[in-house]
Design a protein around this motif. Structure first.
Motif, PDB file in Angstrom:
ATOM      1  N   GLU A 133       0.833  -1.203   0.000  1.00  0.00           N
ATOM      2  CA  GLU A 133       0.000   0.000   0.000  1.00  0.00           C
ATOM      3  C   GLU A 133       0.865   1.251   0.000  1.00  0.00           C
ATOM      4  O   GLU A 133       0.542   2.243  -0.660  1.00  0.00           O
ATOM      5  CB  GLU A 133      -0.934  -0.007   1.206  1.00  0.00           C
ATOM      6  CG  GLU A 133      -2.050  -1.032   1.122  1.00  0.00           C
ATOM      7  CD  GLU A 133      -3.034  -0.917   2.271  1.00  0.00           C
ATOM      8  OE1 GLU A 133      -3.003   0.103   2.991  1.00  0.00           O
ATOM      9  OE2 GLU A 133      -3.833  -1.858   2.447  1.00  0.00           O
ATOM     10  N   ALA A 134       1.970   1.232   0.740  1.00  0.00           N
ATOM     11  CA  ALA A 134       2.863   2.384   0.768  1.00  0.00           C
ATOM     12  C   ALA A 134       3.454   2.654  -0.614  1.00  0.00           C
ATOM     13  O   ALA A 134       3.555   3.810  -1.050  1.00  0.00           O
ATOM     14  CB  ALA A 134       3.976   2.157   1.784  1.00  0.00           C
ATOM     15  N   VAL A 135       3.849   1.604  -1.309  1.00  0.00           N
ATOM     16  CA  VAL A 135       4.372   1.757  -2.672  1.00  0.00           C
ATOM     17  C   VAL A 135       3.304   2.363  -3.577  1.00  0.00           C
ATOM     18  O   VAL A 135       3.587   3.266  -4.382  1.00  0.00           O
ATOM     19  CB  VAL A 135       4.847   0.397  -3.217  1.00  0.00           C
ATOM     20  CG1 VAL A 135       5.156   0.491  -4.707  1.00  0.00           C
ATOM     21  CG2 VAL A 135       6.075  -0.079  -2.452  1.00  0.00           C
ATOM     22  N   ALA A 136       2.067   1.890  -3.445  1.00  0.00           N
ATOM     23  CA  ALA A 136       0.975   2.419  -4.271  1.00  0.00           C
ATOM     24  C   ALA A 136       0.706   3.884  -3.945  1.00  0.00           C
ATOM     25  O   ALA A 136       0.423   4.689  -4.848  1.00  0.00           O
ATOM     26  CB  ALA A 136      -0.285   1.586  -4.059  1.00  0.00           C
ATOM     27  N   ILE A 137       0.800   4.262  -2.678  1.00  0.00           N
ATOM     28  CA  ILE A 137       0.583   5.658  -2.280  1.00  0.00           C
ATOM     29  C   ILE A 137       1.679   6.546  -2.844  1.00  0.00           C
ATOM     30  O   ILE A 137       1.412   7.638  -3.370  1.00  0.00           O
ATOM     31  CB  ILE A 137       0.515   5.761  -0.745  1.00  0.00           C
ATOM     32  CG1 ILE A 137      -0.790   5.138  -0.235  1.00  0.00           C
ATOM     33  CG2 ILE A 137       0.621   7.210  -0.287  1.00  0.00           C
ATOM     34  CD1 ILE A 137      -0.817   4.926   1.268  1.00  0.00           C
ATOM     35  N   GLU A 138       2.927   6.092  -2.760  1.00  0.00           N
ATOM     36  CA  GLU A 138       4.034   6.889  -3.299  1.00  0.00           C
ATOM     37  C   GLU A 138       3.890   7.061  -4.813  1.00  0.00           C
ATOM     38  O   GLU A 138       4.110   8.153  -5.353  1.00  0.00           O
ATOM     39  CB  GLU A 138       5.356   6.201  -2.954  1.00  0.00           C
ATOM     40  CG  GLU A 138       6.576   7.086  -3.127  1.00  0.00           C
ATOM     41  CD  GLU A 138       7.203   6.994  -4.505  1.00  0.00           C
ATOM     42  OE1 GLU A 138       7.992   7.889  -4.868  1.00  0.00           O
ATOM     43  OE2 GLU A 138       6.887   6.020  -5.224  1.00  0.00           O
TER      44      GLU A 138
END
Length: 362
Positions: free
Chosen positions: A124-129
């Motif tokens: 999810e963090a990768v997708a947010i970035e």
């Protein structure tokens, strides 16, 4: 003891973060407890203007707006956009699972402060970035502990050379945390590291950068059997000389022996920071910083303010300064916050995979 006449010691830092630039208006997305207890009190103290509150529960937003004299409230982002300043900062204070639903609704090129954690998983963090890059957002994550007054002063002492070579950093939290205050935490599979010790992981990274490896174990507690793990031990490995540990137990119900501290040791001196908010949460106790030169007694270092709410002035202030052009760095930009999330993910993986059984003997 610390000599009172010394001119080499760092001095307490003031709270006025607006004297170098004209701050942008803030639009808060979310009107929950953290906004009431920390965001809005910090912004009022720093004199950051808040233009509007947005929350699906419009009544909750109205009550909070009345308390803090905020002129406008809305029930959705779509309703708010025609009525808020074009150049504002969106303060996204929603649960981690909702971040990816909120960001697409913001105008491309917006400035955004995202409440931690940066999603519930590394994926999810990768997708947010990626989403922030695709939309051209100037985005930071609200990892605010590094801006707590005691932590800022500790950094000043280290930068002034008063610790020498820092080779030890230990976080020890043994408190009672009333997890029942957050209803969403009853069902989440990741709790302690993701929602609490992540602060300390980010603080360590602010001092030493990314670790080479992470060793960790996170454990449940029989006194909170309906929750995911609320206790953890984390070792962040850097080199053969630095020892960095984070130990957190949120079920210690004995006030006289509760602890909430960060301690640094160097070749020339040591520091101890007390994080009072964890003691008797949510009321909390005052933060405190002490310093000792090698071979001398501890002495209290003057500081002004506490982690909650004062650190929230720093996280928002760093973004304000960056978009105003008076700061060249955005310390908790999403790309840096992604490394904090990578470290957290490594801790969970280590908890699942590492550890060795006792060797057999003949």
């Amino acid at each position: 003891m610390i000599p009172e006449t010394s001119t080499s010691l760092p001095q307490p830092m003031g709270d006025d973060l607006t004297h170098q630039f004209e701050p942008r208006s803030i639009v808060s997305i979310g009107a929950g407890g953290i906004v009431h207890d920390s965001h809005l009190p910090a912004y009022r103290k720093a004199r950051f203007p808040v233009a509007a509150l947005i929350d699906q529960d419009r009544t909750k937003a109205d009550v909070l707006a009345a308390e803090f004299s905020i002129p406008k409230t809305f029930g959705s982002i779509a309703d708010a956009l025609p009525h808020v300043p074009r150049e504002c900062i969106f303060d996204v204070a929603v649960p981690a699972s909702a971040i990816r639903k909120v960001l697409p609704q913001l105008p491309d090129g917006s400035a955004v402060l995202i409440q931690k954690p940066m999603g519930e998983t590394l994926a999810e963090a990768v997708a947010i970035e990626q989403l922030c890059r695709d939309k051209g957002l100037t985005a930071a994550v609200n990892f605010q502990l590094r801006w707590a007054p005691v932590m800022r002063m500790a950094r000043q002492y280290a930068k002034a050379g008063l610790l020498g070579d820092v080779h030890e950093m230990e976080v020890h939290v043994s408190v009672h945390m009333p997890w029942e205050l957050w209803s969403f935490m009853k069902t989440i599979p990741r709790l302690e590291i993701l929602y609490h010790s992540i602060h300390y992981v980010d603080l360590v990274r602010a001092w030493f950068g990314n670790p080479r490896r992470v060793l960790a174990k996170t454990m449940r507690n029989p006194l909170s059997a309906s929750l995911a793990a609320t206790r953890s031990v984390i070792v962040m490995e850097y080199d053969d000389w630095k020892r960095v540990t984070i130990s957190a137990n949120h079920a210690h119900r004995y006030p006289s022996t509760q602890r909430s501290q960060v301690q640094w040791e160097g070749t020339e001196g040591a520091l101890e920071a007390i994080m009072g908010v964890n003691l008797d949460y949510p009321t909390g106790k005052p933060d405190r910083l002490r310093y000792a030169r090698l071979g001398e007694e501890w002495a209290t270092v003057p500081t002004e303010g506490n982690w909650f709410p004062d650190a929230f002035m720093g996280s928002m202030g760093s973004l304000q300064a960056y978009v105003a052009g008076v700061a060249s760095e955005l310390p908790t930009r999403v790309s840096d916050a992604l490394d904090t999330m990578r470290t957290v993910e490594a801790a969970y993986l280590s908890s699942q995979l590492d550890g060795q059984p006792l060797p057999e003997v003949a």
